[in-house]
Design a protein around this motif. Structure first.
Motif, PDB file in Angstrom:
ATOM      1  N   ILE A 190      -9.318  -7.520  -0.117  1.00 55.64           N
ATOM      2  CA  ILE A 190      -9.036  -8.963  -0.228  1.00 55.64           C
ATOM      3  C   ILE A 190      -7.617  -9.256   0.272  1.00 55.64           C
ATOM      4  CG2 ILE A 190      -8.686 -10.878  -1.872  1.00 55.64           C
ATOM      5  CD1 ILE A 190     -10.802  -9.494  -3.674  1.00 55.64           C
ATOM      6  N   HIS A 191      -6.714  -8.305   0.007  1.00 54.18           N
ATOM      7  CA  HIS A 191      -5.291  -8.545   0.282  1.00 54.18           C
ATOM      8  C   HIS A 191      -4.777  -7.885   1.557  1.00 54.18           C
ATOM      9  CE1 HIS A 191      -4.851 -10.215  -3.758  1.00 54.18           C
ATOM     10  NE2 HIS A 191      -5.644  -9.236  -4.156  1.00 54.18           N
ATOM     11  N   ASN A 192      -5.593  -7.001   2.154  1.00 51.56           N
ATOM     12  CA  ASN A 192      -5.117  -6.237   3.316  1.00 51.56           C
ATOM     13  C   ASN A 192      -6.151  -6.263   4.434  1.00 51.56           C
ATOM     14  OD1 ASN A 192      -2.607  -4.651   2.172  1.00 51.56           O
ATOM     15  ND2 ASN A 192      -4.200  -4.466   0.614  1.00 51.56           N
ATOM     16  N   HIS A 193      -5.655  -6.215   5.670  1.00 52.32           N
ATOM     17  CA  HIS A 193      -6.560  -6.095   6.812  1.00 52.32           C
ATOM     18  C   HIS A 193      -7.215  -4.720   6.791  1.00 52.32           C
ATOM     19  CE1 HIS A 193      -5.277  -9.795   8.648  1.00 52.32           C
ATOM     20  NE2 HIS A 193      -4.019  -9.428   8.550  1.00 52.32           N
ATOM     21  N   ASN A 194      -8.425  -4.667   7.333  1.00 54.72           N
ATOM     22  CA  ASN A 194      -9.169  -3.407   7.292  1.00 54.72           C
ATOM     23  C   ASN A 194      -8.473  -2.267   8.034  1.00 54.72           C
ATOM     24  OD1 ASN A 194     -11.117  -4.372   5.643  1.00 54.72           O
ATOM     25  ND2 ASN A 194     -12.601  -4.805   7.259  1.00 54.72           N
ATOM     26  N   ARG A 195      -7.777  -2.610   9.127  1.00 53.50           N
ATOM     27  CA  ARG A 195      -7.150  -1.532   9.898  1.00 53.50           C
ATOM     28  C   ARG A 195      -6.024  -0.864   9.127  1.00 53.50           C
ATOM     29  NH1 ARG A 195      -7.219  -4.000  15.900  1.00 53.50           N
ATOM     30  NH2 ARG A 195      -5.070  -3.365  15.917  1.00 53.50           N
ATOM     31  N   ILE A 196      -5.243  -1.662   8.423  1.00 51.06           N
ATOM     32  CA  ILE A 196      -4.141  -1.072   7.646  1.00 51.06           C
ATOM     33  C   ILE A 196      -4.716  -0.337   6.424  1.00 51.06           C
ATOM     34  CG2 ILE A 196      -3.449  -2.947   6.053  1.00 51.06           C
ATOM     35  CD1 ILE A 196      -0.517  -2.326   7.090  1.00 51.06           C
ATOM     36  N   LEU A 197      -5.824  -0.850   5.919  1.00 52.96           N
ATOM     37  CA  LEU A 197      -6.478  -0.216   4.774  1.00 52.96           C
ATOM     38  C   LEU A 197      -7.043   1.153   5.174  1.00 52.96           C
ATOM     39  CD1 LEU A 197      -6.870  -1.054   1.871  1.00 52.96           C
ATOM     40  CD2 LEU A 197      -8.999  -2.179   2.498  1.00 52.96           C
ATOM     41  N   SER A 198      -7.642   1.227   6.354  1.00 52.74           N
ATOM     42  CA  SER A 198      -8.158   2.515   6.863  1.00 52.74           C
ATOM     43  C   SER A 198      -7.022   3.519   6.996  1.00 52.74           C
ATOM     44  CB  SER A 198      -8.773   2.365   8.251  1.00 52.74           C
ATOM     45  OG  SER A 198      -9.825   1.493   8.229  1.00 52.74           O
ATOM     46  N   GLU A 199      -5.921   3.038   7.558  1.00 50.62           N
ATOM     47  CA  GLU A 199      -4.761   3.917   7.758  1.00 50.62           C
ATOM     48  C   GLU A 199      -4.237   4.410   6.410  1.00 50.62           C
ATOM     49  OE1 GLU A 199      -1.608   1.825   9.697  1.00 50.62           O
ATOM     50  OE2 GLU A 199      -0.382   3.608   9.950  1.00 50.62           O
ATOM     51  N   PHE A 200      -4.175   3.503   5.442  1.00 49.28           N
ATOM     52  CA  PHE A 200      -3.724   3.848   4.085  1.00 49.28           C
ATOM     53  C   PHE A 200      -4.613   4.943   3.491  1.00 49.28           C
ATOM     54  CE2 PHE A 200      -4.796   2.775  -0.427  1.00 49.28           C
ATOM     55  CZ  PHE A 200      -3.651   3.270  -1.033  1.00 49.28           C
ATOM     56  N   LEU A 201      -5.941   4.739   3.565  1.00 48.64           N
ATOM     57  CA  LEU A 201      -6.875   5.713   2.984  1.00 48.64           C
ATOM     58  C   LEU A 201      -6.765   7.058   3.681  1.00 48.64           C
ATOM     59  CD1 LEU A 201     -10.209   3.789   2.311  1.00 48.64           C
ATOM     60  CD2 LEU A 201      -8.487   4.503   0.663  1.00 48.64           C
ATOM     61  N   HIS A 202      -6.639   7.006   4.994  1.00 51.55           N
ATOM     62  CA  HIS A 202      -6.552   8.245   5.767  1.00 51.55           C
ATOM     63  C   HIS A 202      -5.341   9.070   5.348  1.00 51.55           C
ATOM     64  CE1 HIS A 202      -6.101  10.350   9.871  1.00 51.55           C
ATOM     65  NE2 HIS A 202      -6.917  11.024   9.101  1.00 51.55           N
ATOM     66  N   ILE A 203      -4.179   8.410   5.274  1.00 49.28           N
ATOM     67  CA  ILE A 203      -2.940   9.121   4.913  1.00 49.28           C
ATOM     68  C   ILE A 203      -3.000   9.575   3.450  1.00 49.28           C
ATOM     69  CG2 ILE A 203      -0.434   8.878   4.630  1.00 49.28           C
ATOM     70  CD1 ILE A 203      -0.471   6.991   7.059  1.00 49.28           C
ATOM     71  N   LEU A 204      -3.450   8.671   2.583  1.00 48.59           N
ATOM     72  CA  LEU A 204      -3.492   8.991   1.146  1.00 48.59           C
ATOM     73  C   LEU A 204      -4.412  10.188   0.880  1.00 48.59           C
ATOM     74  CD1 LEU A 204      -2.708   8.098  -1.816  1.00 48.59           C
ATOM     75  CD2 LEU A 204      -4.867   6.858  -1.824  1.00 48.59           C
ATOM     76  N   ILE A 205      -5.617  10.121   1.426  1.00 49.19           N
ATOM     77  CA  ILE A 205      -6.592  11.188   1.146  1.00 49.19           C
ATOM     78  C   ILE A 205      -6.121  12.521   1.749  1.00 49.19           C
ATOM     79  CG2 ILE A 205      -8.960  11.975   1.636  1.00 49.19           C
ATOM     80  CD1 ILE A 205      -9.852   9.052   1.144  1.00 49.19           C
ATOM     81  N   SER A 206      -5.545  12.475   2.943  1.00 51.32           N
ATOM     82  CA  SER A 206      -5.009  13.716   3.534  1.00 51.32           C
ATOM     83  C   SER A 206      -3.955  14.330   2.632  1.00 51.32           C
ATOM     84  CB  SER A 206      -4.372  13.443   4.899  1.00 51.32           C
ATOM     85  OG  SER A 206      -5.302  12.879   5.750  1.00 51.32           O
ATOM     86  N   LEU A 244       0.821  -1.215   0.000  1.00 48.43           N
ATOM     87  CA  LEU A 244       0.000   0.000   0.000  1.00 48.43           C
ATOM     88  C   LEU A 244       0.857   1.268   0.000  1.00 48.43           C
ATOM     89  CD1 LEU A 244      -2.698  -1.156   2.571  1.00 48.43           C
ATOM     90  CD2 LEU A 244      -2.976  -0.968   0.103  1.00 48.43           C
ATOM     91  N   GLU A 245       1.963   1.234   0.744  1.00 43.75           N
ATOM     92  CA  GLU A 245       2.837   2.414   0.757  1.00 43.75           C
ATOM     93  C   GLU A 245       3.351   2.694  -0.654  1.00 43.75           C
ATOM     94  OE1 GLU A 245       3.321  -0.206   2.798  1.00 43.75           O
ATOM     95  OE2 GLU A 245       3.712   0.453   4.856  1.00 43.75           O
ATOM     96  N   ASN A 246       3.661   1.625  -1.400  1.00 40.66           N
ATOM     97  CA  ASN A 246       4.190   1.829  -2.749  1.00 40.66           C
ATOM     98  C   ASN A 246       3.134   2.393  -3.699  1.00 40.66           C
ATOM     99  OD1 ASN A 246       6.435   0.703  -1.586  1.00 40.66           O
ATOM    100  ND2 ASN A 246       6.976  -0.527  -3.373  1.00 40.66           N
ATOM    101  N   ILE A 247       1.863   2.061  -3.442  1.00 38.47           N
ATOM    102  CA  ILE A 247       0.784   2.674  -4.240  1.00 38.47           C
ATOM    103  C   ILE A 247       0.797   4.190  -3.994  1.00 38.47           C
ATOM    104  CG2 ILE A 247      -1.738   2.851  -4.494  1.00 38.47           C
ATOM    105  CD1 ILE A 247      -1.899  -0.189  -3.958  1.00 38.47           C
ATOM    106  N   SER A 248       0.894   4.581  -2.723  1.00 38.56           N
ATOM    107  CA  SER A 248       0.967   6.019  -2.390  1.00 38.56           C
ATOM    108  C   SER A 248       2.184   6.669  -3.051  1.00 38.56           C
ATOM    109  CB  SER A 248       1.096   6.228  -0.880  1.00 38.56           C
ATOM    110  OG  SER A 248      -0.020   5.717  -0.219  1.00 38.56           O
ATOM    111  N   LEU A 249       3.317   5.963  -3.006  1.00 39.12           N
ATOM    112  CA  LEU A 249       4.547   6.515  -3.574  1.00 39.12           C
ATOM    113  C   LEU A 249       4.437   6.704  -5.087  1.00 39.12           C
ATOM    114  CD1 LEU A 249       7.150   4.476  -1.476  1.00 39.12           C
ATOM    115  CD2 LEU A 249       7.025   6.971  -1.571  1.00 39.12           C
ATOM    116  N   LYS A 250       3.799   5.743  -5.772  1.00 30.40           N
ATOM    117  CA  LYS A 250       3.661   5.865  -7.235  1.00 30.40           C
ATOM    118  C   LYS A 250       2.724   7.019  -7.598  1.00 30.40           C
ATOM    119  CE  LYS A 250       6.389   2.417  -8.129  1.00 30.40           C
ATOM    120  NZ  LYS A 250       7.817   2.765  -8.296  1.00 30.40           N
TER     121      LYS A 250
END
Lengths: 263, 190
Positions: free
Chosen positions: B134-150, B103-109
């Motif tokens: 499907i591939h990530n736990h919901n908690r890490i996914l929430s964190e990803f969305l929060h950081i990405l959208i911010s 997920l971090e690499n998606i943000s980086l790209k």
């Protein structure tokens, strides 16, 4: 002993910062590396130490600072061909003398050290003097030594390594030259430098690593120590791209267990 | 729920920097893609960064080609093709992430493309939150969305997070409600 009137104390917030130009890193460092600091860039192979260090110099050269890369492990020409071709790189920086490259074997040759398997204290001082001359003569404000571990390999004893590191840092600091000293460690190393001495003396330590998570290999960066500035100590994931090193915070997932590792 | 035909008008009312959850009926899936990559960006200096973890970028490119949509302003971040061993060449306009778990690499790209191709306005599409789940736990996914959208808000990007109605999950809906400004449910016109 120096009296308190002879010592000038500059508060951290007033120290001039050397803006690295690496956006995420400057944010982590609260504006950049305190000017004149010597920072250990440490990590195992393939973690991006050389690329990050070179980018630090390119940004400096673009800001009209004279910069020097001392290449110890490979010829600088070969190294330049292997790093990411930056969109912001301009070869005129080299032609104008803003971005300079010196191969350590050329210095060794000049000092008669080329075939020596171990340097004496005198020879170490000669090496420091030579670096001092280059820095002074060319008004170098940013310097990279890649790698300091390779130089230390020829010093053999802890005493000599300490002497070399202390004198090198003192010399660079006296010229307000901010330096990145690349340090190579093995992936399973439990400390931040090969010999242990370097990490204790350095003003800062930036740890770069490869983190395996569920079979994915992530490049990471963490500022472990940086004298003279507040900084984040969190771990970041980085990417080496043609627009430079990019960083994002490493996700923790609320501390969930992933791949056997608590994040 | 709105009809797919109403989507272009609805998107016009959005402010820059908006993060919008798009819950899409599977029948309307390709129409939503063409709306986001064409109707919404038409006549604007706008780049679309289309992040796919559902179907490969090559499939989406085929769809855009079939509709004769100009792809010059679309950049793909493909997080699915490597995982399915579907990368034989690296076409222009496609940046790969090895796995949807990175997920971090998606943000980086995404960050890379924003810097590499600076444009007046940017739209970032995440297709889809269901496939990432499907591939990530919901908690890490929430964190990803929060950081990405911010981060994307700070760039004043429009962000669209797609989900498919047929894969409805309360947990995903709650996650999207927490990070998005708007929630649009889209049905097929048929």
């Amino acid at each position: 002993m120096r009296t308190k009137d002879e010592i000038t104390i500059i508060p951290d917030e007033k120290r001039e910062k050397c803006v690295t130009g690496i956006e995420g890193l400057d944010t982590i460092l609260n504006g950049g590396i305190p000017r004149g600091n010597s920072v250990l860039i440490t990590g195992s192979c393939g973690t991006g130490k050389t690329t990050l260090s070179l980018e630090f110099l390119v940004h400096g050269a673009r800001k009209d600072e004279n910069c020097l890369f001392i290449s110890v492990t490979e010829a600088s020409e070969k190294m330049l061909n292997n790093v990411v071709p930056y969109d912001f790189f301009d070869s005129s920086l080299i032609e104008e003398g803003k971005l300079n490259f010196v191969d350590a074997p050329d210095i060794y040759k000049e000092l008669g050290l080329i075939d020596k398997s171990e340097f004496s204290f005198e020879e170490i001082n000669g090496l420091i003097d030579k670096i001092n001359d280059i820095v002074e003569k060319n008004d170098i404000k940013r310097l990279v030594v890649d790698s300091v571990t390779s130089i230390c390999f020829q010093l053999k004893t802890e005493e000599k390594i300490r002497d070399f590191m202390l004198n090198l840092m003192k010399t660079l600091s006296s010229h307000d030259c901010t330096s990145l000293l690349v340090s190579e460690i093995s992936p399973e190393a439990s400390r931040y430098s090969q010999y242990g001495v370097e990490e204790a003396i350095a003003d800062g330590i930036i740890m770069m690593g490869n983190l395996e998570r569920q079979g994915d290999l992530l490049r990471t960066l963490q500022v472990v120590k940086m004298r003279g500035t507040d900084h984040s100590r969190a771990k970041y994931v980085l990417d080496l791209t043609s627009v430079g090193v990019l960083l994002v915070p490493m996700l923790k997932g609320g501390g969930e267990e992933r791949g056997g590792e608590r994040l | 729920m709105i009809d797919i035909d109403e989507l272009p008008e609805k998107l016009k009312s959005l402010d820059s920097g908006s993060a919008v959850a798009l819950k899409v009926d599977v029948e309307a899936y390709f129409d939503v893609i063409t709306t986001l990559t064409d109707d919404f960006t038409k006549d604007k200096e706008m780049q679309v960064i289309y992040t796919t973890s559902t179907i490969s970028s090559s499939t989406i490119i085929q769809v855009l080609d079939a509709f004769e949509i100009d792809k010059s302003k679309v950049q793909f971040v493909d997080a699915v093709s490597y995982m399915t061993m579907g990368v034989e060449e690296h076409p222009d306009g496609v940046t790969y992430v090895e796995s949807p778990t990175m997920l971090e690499n998606i943000s980086l790209k995404i960050e890379y493309l924003l810097k590499k191709y600076p444009t007046e306005e940017n739209t970032v599409v995440i297709d889809s939150i269901d496939s990432l789940a499907i591939h990530n736990h919901n908690r890490i996914l929430s964190e990803f969305l929060h950081i990405l959208i911010s981060n994307l808000r700070s760039h004043e990007c429009y962000t669209f997070i797609m989900s498919v109605s047929e894969q409805d999950s309360e947990e995903i809906d709650n996650m999207l409600a927490m990070v998005c400004d708007d929630f649009i449910e889209i049905g097929s016109s048929e």
